[in-house]
Scaffold this active site. Structure first.
Site, PDB file in Angstrom:
ATOM      1  N   MET A 201       0.842  -1.203   0.000  1.00  0.00           N
ATOM      2  CA  MET A 201       0.000   0.000   0.000  1.00  0.00           C
ATOM      3  C   MET A 201       0.877   1.253   0.000  1.00  0.00           C
ATOM      4  SD  MET A 201      -3.414  -0.972   2.068  1.00  0.00           S
ATOM      5  CE  MET A 201      -2.819  -0.727   3.726  1.00  0.00           C
TER       6      MET A 201
ATOM      7  N   SER B 216       6.223  -0.264  10.118  1.00  0.00           N
ATOM      8  CA  SER B 216       4.871  -0.193   9.579  1.00  0.00           C
ATOM      9  C   SER B 216       4.631   1.221   9.080  1.00  0.00           C
ATOM     10  CB  SER B 216       3.860  -0.512  10.686  1.00  0.00           C
ATOM     11  OG  SER B 216       2.560  -0.091  10.300  1.00  0.00           O
TER      12      SER B 216
ATOM     13  N   ASP C 187       2.462  -9.444   8.763  1.00  0.00           N
ATOM     14  CA  ASP C 187       1.021  -9.669   8.643  1.00  0.00           C
ATOM     15  C   ASP C 187       0.796 -11.169   8.486  1.00  0.00           C
ATOM     16  OD1 ASP C 187      -0.087  -6.749   8.282  1.00  0.00           O
ATOM     17  OD2 ASP C 187       1.750  -6.886   7.114  1.00  0.00           O
TER      18      ASP C 187
ATOM     19  N   HIS D  82       9.262  -3.241   3.444  1.00  0.00           N
ATOM     20  CA  HIS D  82       8.963  -3.385   2.013  1.00  0.00           C
ATOM     21  C   HIS D  82      10.249  -3.619   1.216  1.00  0.00           C
ATOM     22  CE1 HIS D  82       5.547  -0.556   3.306  1.00  0.00           C
ATOM     23  NE2 HIS D  82       4.922  -1.645   2.926  1.00  0.00           N
TER      24      HIS D  82
END
Ligand code: AMP
Length: 284
Positions: free
Chosen positions: A30, A185, A150, A37
């Protein structure tokens, strides 16, 4: 690096590459990229000829009172990071291109989707599974990369891929943490300075639980209460859940057995910011 916004164009580019025998690695995100990431992108870069990073803040995985509108976004910064990591394509579609007028098909992964995060965020995993299915149809990955951060999402996706015979290999990457242990995060950006300091309790309480298990504790209640008590020392913290689960099904366990793997998962609100974390316990 090339930015693509239209699904048909993305499909054309990856189909051409596949026809030329190239393997495709896809990293769905996102955006508002951080080192978690980056770890996914690096793994994808290592294992594939072509790396596609998708950036899409997916409205269907947010509840009506959640943070879809204010979710942090910075596409220029994201592009610079992706460029540096040698990503080949950024796929950055509009909401209208992903959910055109009249869209009405969804993926429901029963069972694992209904527990923990699923209980606290009804419809969340339906939105996740649906968008990941779409992103796979658009980017045609040989391999797709997801974070253990996650963990339940990862299991929902693994189950969808298995149940629907999808020809993609799901790869998971360990959680990347800040130096003090807080899981990276995009939502950490919401935390005030004091909240940021308090937020480390998510990690330290999980780490202490892991140590307690290593020393022989086997009772779910003792372990979970230890974590709850630690978190409750923080005035600004509100626990949604703390559970010890089977990492395949996400069903809660009452008593830990030897020679098995468990996941301790939690969700805590620090002020207005909802954070999740987990730790895998290899009880061998
Ligand atoms: P998000 O942009 O938050 O939806 O995350 C996109 C992907 O990055 C998901 O597969 C996440 O599990 C993964 N991810 C997010 N944070 C981390 C982290 N701290 N370490 C490793 N992977 C992460």
């Amino acid at each position: 690096m090339v930015e693509i916004v239209k699904p048909v164009q993305m499909q054309r580019v990856v189909s051409d590459a596949k026809r030329r025998g190239k393997s495709i690695g896809v990293v769905p995100t996102m955006g508002y990229l951080h080192d978690g990431h980056v770890a996914l992108m690096r793994e994808a870069r290592r294992e594939n000829d072509i790396v596609v990073l998708t950036i899409f803040v997916n409205p269907t995985q947010f509840g009506p009172n959640e943070d879809f509108e204010k979710y942090p976004r910075d596409i220029d910064r994201d592009k610079a990071i992706a460029e540096k990591e040698n990503v080949d394509f950024i796929f950055n579609p509009s909401v209208d291109d992903i959910y055109p007028e009249g869209f009405s098909t969804y993926i429901d992964v029963e069972g694992v989707s209904e527990l923990l995060e699923g209980e606290w965020r009804p419809g969340h995993f339906r939105g996740v599974a649906t968008v990941v299915m779409k992103l796979f149809q658009i980017t045609l990955p040989d391999r797709a990369y997801f974070g253990q951060k996650d963990a339940q999402q990862l299991m929902v996706i693994r189950k969808m891929v298995r149940d629907l015979h999808m020809p993609v290999s799901i790869k998971d990457v360990p959680t990347v943490r800040e130096p003090d242990g807080l899981a990276m995060s995009s939502r950490n950006a919401y935390l005030s300075t004091d909240e940021r300091k308090d937020a480390v309790i998510l990690f330290t309480s999980l780490r202490d639980a892991r140590d307690q298990i290593a020393q022989g504790e086997r009772s779910r209640d003792v372990i979970v209460n230890g974590i709850r008590n630690a978190i409750n020392t923080i005035r600004n913290a509100r626990i949604d859940y703390v559970e010890i689960v089977d990492p395949e099904t996400f069903k809660s366990v009452e008593k830990l057995e030897d020679d098995r793997e468990y996941c301790i998962a939690l969700a805590v609100r620090i002020g207005k910011t909802r954070l999740i974390d987990n730790i895998f316990i290899n009880n061998k």
